[in-house]
Design a protein around this motif. Structure first.
Motif, PDB file in Angstrom:
ATOM      1  N   THR A  38       0.838  -1.202   0.000  1.00  0.00           N
ATOM      2  CA  THR A  38       0.000   0.000   0.000  1.00  0.00           C
ATOM      3  C   THR A  38       0.871   1.249   0.000  1.00  0.00           C
ATOM      4  OG1 THR A  38      -1.772  -1.148   1.198  1.00  0.00           O
ATOM      5  CG2 THR A  38      -1.785   1.258   1.270  1.00  0.00           C
ATOM      6  N   ALA A  41       2.586   1.486  -3.490  1.00  0.00           N
ATOM      7  CA  ALA A  41       1.643   1.860  -4.545  1.00  0.00           C
ATOM      8  C   ALA A  41       1.274   3.338  -4.438  1.00  0.00           C
ATOM      9  CB  ALA A  41       0.389   0.989  -4.461  1.00  0.00           C
ATOM     10  N   LEU A  42       1.016   3.814  -3.221  1.00  0.00           N
ATOM     11  CA  LEU A  42       0.691   5.229  -3.032  1.00  0.00           C
ATOM     12  C   LEU A  42       1.873   6.098  -3.434  1.00  0.00           C
ATOM     13  CD1 LEU A  42      -1.173   7.470  -2.001  1.00  0.00           C
ATOM     14  CD2 LEU A  42      -0.260   7.065   0.307  1.00  0.00           C
ATOM     15  N   TYR A  44       4.276   5.452  -5.626  1.00  0.00           N
ATOM     16  CA  TYR A  44       4.466   5.471  -7.074  1.00  0.00           C
ATOM     17  C   TYR A  44       3.370   6.268  -7.781  1.00  0.00           C
ATOM     18  CZ  TYR A  44       7.844   1.731  -6.145  1.00  0.00           C
ATOM     19  OH  TYR A  44       8.912   0.994  -5.675  1.00  0.00           O
ATOM     20  N   CYS A  45       2.143   6.153  -7.311  1.00  0.00           N
ATOM     21  CA  CYS A  45       1.044   6.915  -7.928  1.00  0.00           C
ATOM     22  C   CYS A  45       1.241   8.420  -7.722  1.00  0.00           C
ATOM     23  CB  CYS A  45      -0.295   6.471  -7.354  1.00  0.00           C
ATOM     24  SG  CYS A  45      -0.815   4.819  -7.889  1.00  0.00           S
ATOM     25  N   ALA A 194       3.873   1.180 -10.197  1.00  0.00           N
ATOM     26  CA  ALA A 194       2.476   1.288  -9.769  1.00  0.00           C
ATOM     27  C   ALA A 194       1.640   0.161 -10.362  1.00  0.00           C
ATOM     28  CB  ALA A 194       1.905   2.642 -10.183  1.00  0.00           C
ATOM     29  N   THR A 197       2.562  -2.926  -8.022  1.00  0.00           N
ATOM     30  CA  THR A 197       2.314  -2.861  -6.578  1.00  0.00           C
ATOM     31  C   THR A 197       0.856  -2.573  -6.233  1.00  0.00           C
ATOM     32  OG1 THR A 197       2.983  -0.520  -6.579  1.00  0.00           O
ATOM     33  CG2 THR A 197       4.670  -2.160  -6.051  1.00  0.00           C
ATOM     34  N   LEU A 198       0.147  -1.804  -7.071  1.00  0.00           N
ATOM     35  CA  LEU A 198      -1.253  -1.503  -6.765  1.00  0.00           C
ATOM     36  C   LEU A 198      -2.119  -2.763  -6.789  1.00  0.00           C
ATOM     37  CD1 LEU A 198      -3.329   0.606  -6.041  1.00  0.00           C
ATOM     38  CD2 LEU A 198      -3.587   1.143  -8.477  1.00  0.00           C
ATOM     39  N   PRO A 199      -2.048  -3.604  -7.814  1.00  0.00           N
ATOM     40  CA  PRO A 199      -2.815  -4.855  -7.758  1.00  0.00           C
ATOM     41  C   PRO A 199      -2.428  -5.743  -6.581  1.00  0.00           C
ATOM     42  CG  PRO A 199      -2.096  -4.428 -10.003  1.00  0.00           C
ATOM     43  CD  PRO A 199      -1.392  -3.435  -9.120  1.00  0.00           C
ATOM     44  N   ALA A 201      -1.346  -4.746  -3.659  1.00  0.00           N
ATOM     45  CA  ALA A 201      -1.948  -4.154  -2.467  1.00  0.00           C
ATOM     46  C   ALA A 201      -3.445  -4.469  -2.406  1.00  0.00           C
ATOM     47  CB  ALA A 201      -1.719  -2.643  -2.462  1.00  0.00           C
ATOM     48  N   LEU A 202      -4.123  -4.387  -3.545  1.00  0.00           N
ATOM     49  CA  LEU A 202      -5.559  -4.669  -3.586  1.00  0.00           C
ATOM     50  C   LEU A 202      -5.861  -6.122  -3.238  1.00  0.00           C
ATOM     51  CD1 LEU A 202      -6.501  -2.682  -6.824  1.00  0.00           C
ATOM     52  CD2 LEU A 202      -7.234  -2.136  -4.499  1.00  0.00           C
ATOM     53  N   LEU A 207      -5.387  -1.921   2.594  1.00  0.00           N
ATOM     54  CA  LEU A 207      -5.310  -0.552   2.059  1.00  0.00           C
ATOM     55  C   LEU A 207      -5.514   0.517   3.138  1.00  0.00           C
ATOM     56  CD1 LEU A 207      -7.201  -0.820  -1.367  1.00  0.00           C
ATOM     57  CD2 LEU A 207      -4.785  -1.205  -0.876  1.00  0.00           C
TER      58      LEU A 207
END
Length: 293
Positions: A38, A41-42, A44-45, A194, A197-199, A201-202, A207
């Motif tokens: 999480t 991902a945050l 990188y976004c 992103a 790592t985002l998938p 984290a999901l 989150l």
């Protein structure tokens, strides 16, 4: 007569070392507010959001062909996902900071072993001596700060994967990397980070994020100082100099991280660690010095 190096390249190693080393203590603070994937991902976004205005107004050139896109993306995956992702997972698995640092500090030796065949660089006897002193100094700093206890096998395996990620990313960039605009390189690499790592984290985390002033300051540093400035300097130094000399800087990271952890985390630096810092500094100076023609 040797061409004079630009001032930014002369200052780059010191600036990079400070930015990269401080990121250890800052990231440790961040992990008290969010889970590893999480947080990444945050991070990188947010980097992508910062880059978007530069993309719109500067219109930097994109890679000329598919191979150029792939080369930048591979380096982004190896470093942003392979290195950072696996090291964060190692912390989540219960591996101590000392345990992860000991594993990652093997990177300069690994690079020096592979570089002659992979990128055609030779490592002199003096450089090997410097690498050995650097490793010894780094181990003194780490062991002086914390006694390494029995670690999680999965966590150590993840840390080893992180070591392979940063090593492979460094060597790949040196051999296949084509000089790209810094905005272009960062945009592609953090989009790749992103995108992975985002998938993750999901799928694997809640989150949940504990927002406060400290976390906002942590994210600001990780996005600007660690992600944009430090990574841009690292890639620029790899392209401009010998990859084994650049990698030797990583020997100073545990010692410098200890210095930053003192005021940020309240982790005092033992007297023996100062000796390790000096030893690592001598080793890096030896490994980084070019032989006279």
């Amino acid at each position: 007569m040797m061409p004079q190096r630009p001032l930014w390249l002369i200052a780059a190693p010191a600036v990079f070392l400070v930015l990269w080393s401080a990121g250890f203590a800052v990231a440790k603070l961040g992990l008290t507010h969010a889970e590893p994937m999480t947080l990444l991902a945050l991070r990188y976004c947010l980097v992508l959001l910062v880059l978007l205005p530069f993309v719109v107004f500067l219109r930097p050139p994109m890679p000329a062909n598919l191979r150029g896109w792939v080369d930048v993306a591979v380096v982004g995956f190896l470093i942003q996902v392979g290195y950072f992702g696996l090291c964060y997972l190692a912390f989540k698995s219960g591996v101590s900071a000392a345990g992860v640092a000991i594993v990652v500090c093997l990177q300069p030796i690994l690079v020096a072993l592979i570089a002659p065949r992979f990128v055609g660089e030779t490592v002199s006897r003096r450089a090997w001596m410097g690498l050995g002193l650097g490793l010894a100094g780094a181990l003194v700093v780490i062991l002086a700060r914390a006694q390494v206890q029995a670690e999680s096998p999965w966590g150590l395996l993840a840390a080893g994967g992180g070591l392979l990620g940063i090593t492979a990313g460094t060597l790949y960039e040196k051999r296949f990397g084509i000089r790209q605009h810094p905005v272009t390189s960062n945009l592609i690499q953090y989009a790749v980070g992103a995108g992975f790592t985002l998938p993750l984290a999901l799928m694997t985390e809640s989150l949940a994020i504990r927002w406060d002033g400290e976390f906002i300051a942590v994210m600001a540093y990780l996005v600007i100082g660690n992600s944009l400035l430090a990574m841009s300097l690292l890639l620029a130094m790899i392209r401009a100099g010998e990859v084994s000399r650049v990698s030797a800087l990583f020997y100073l990271v545990p010692a410098m991280s200890a210095l930053f952890a003192w005021p940020l985390l309240g982790e005092a630096m033992p007297p023996l660690a100062w000796a390790g810092l000096a030893l690592a500094g001598v080793g890096v100076a030896m490994a980084s010095r070019k032989a006279k023609a």
